[in-house]
Enzyme design. Sequence first.
Site, PDB file in Angstrom:
ATOM      1  N   CYS A  75       0.651  -1.246  -0.026  1.00 35.91           N
ATOM      2  CA  CYS A  75      -0.031   0.044  -0.015  1.00 35.91           C
ATOM      3  C   CYS A  75       0.827   1.052   0.038  1.00 35.91           C
ATOM      4  O   CYS A  75       1.570   1.334   0.876  1.00 35.91           O
ATOM      5  CB  CYS A  75      -0.978   0.056   1.135  1.00 35.91           C
ATOM      6  SG  CYS A  75      -2.102   1.572   1.278  1.00 35.91           S
ATOM      7  N   CYS A 220      -4.911   6.195  -4.038  1.00 37.67           N
ATOM      8  CA  CYS A 220      -4.113   4.961  -3.863  1.00 37.67           C
ATOM      9  C   CYS A 220      -2.721   4.932  -4.405  1.00 37.67           C
ATOM     10  O   CYS A 220      -2.560   5.356  -5.598  1.00 37.67           O
ATOM     11  CB  CYS A 220      -5.031   3.888  -4.995  1.00 37.67           C
ATOM     12  SG  CYS A 220      -4.059   2.467  -4.949  1.00 37.67           S
TER      13      CYS A 220
END
EC number: 5.1.1.7
Length: 281
Positions: A75, A220
């Site tokens: 991530c 993201c």
Amino acid sequence: MLLEFTKMHGLGNDFMVVDLISQRAYLDTATIQRLADRHFGVGFDQLLIVEPPDVPEADFKYRIFNADGSEVEQCGNGVRCFARFVHERHLTNKTNITVQTKAGIVKPELGQNGWVRVNMGYPKFLPNEIPFVADEPEALYTLELANDQNISIDVVNMGNPHAVTIVPDVLTADVAGIGPQVELHKRFPERVNAGFMQVIDDKHVRLRVFERGVGETLACGTGACAAAVSGMRRGLLANSVEVELAGGKLQIEWQEGDVVWMTGPTTHVYDGRLDLRYFQG
């Protein structure tokens, strides 16, 4: 038992960060789901866990769990917050740290005012590296969706799998309708993050991402890396690109055959403490 945590976000992609070096806790799938609930829990896109490393070259081990309780490999927004967290919690005095993830080693560098630059590693493009079902590698793939609808995608692994499609306007793109179909498509055996990219010019793109196990998020980091690299490979973008997401902007840099660099901000929202017994089954 009482569990200390910190709430952070990177461009609105929000996290519950837990230090499991200084304290101990067992967080199973059901508990994570309850903690992620925005009405009855802390509420987050991902849970970030700090653990001691398993490999000698790393300073920390970084584990990531989606709101549905599934563990994922990487991530990008999270690793920036992770780096700030371990430094602010005095778990290290380094500003350049080495972090072990399921996807391999990443190296964040802390800058001023909460900004972090991260070596995100090498992008991967082969179908078996995504993983993606294809007879042979191609520049672009056609993905068949419901109602005889087809979209053209590129596939990139940035520590986690991404499908990137170019759209004329991200504001009108059917992310809610197409995103779940791409995420759960049978050609992605481990599911996938779906990115919808609008090219403004060769140094600026707009992006929306439907994240695997989460849904659409405000930002993201790995999705921004995947989209930028995809555009660079197609000859549409320069080697340094501003990626504009709903939550803010990231700068992505990449040269063919090299690692991807991501630079962006982090925000420390608050520190908290909860009785974990209320969230365990």
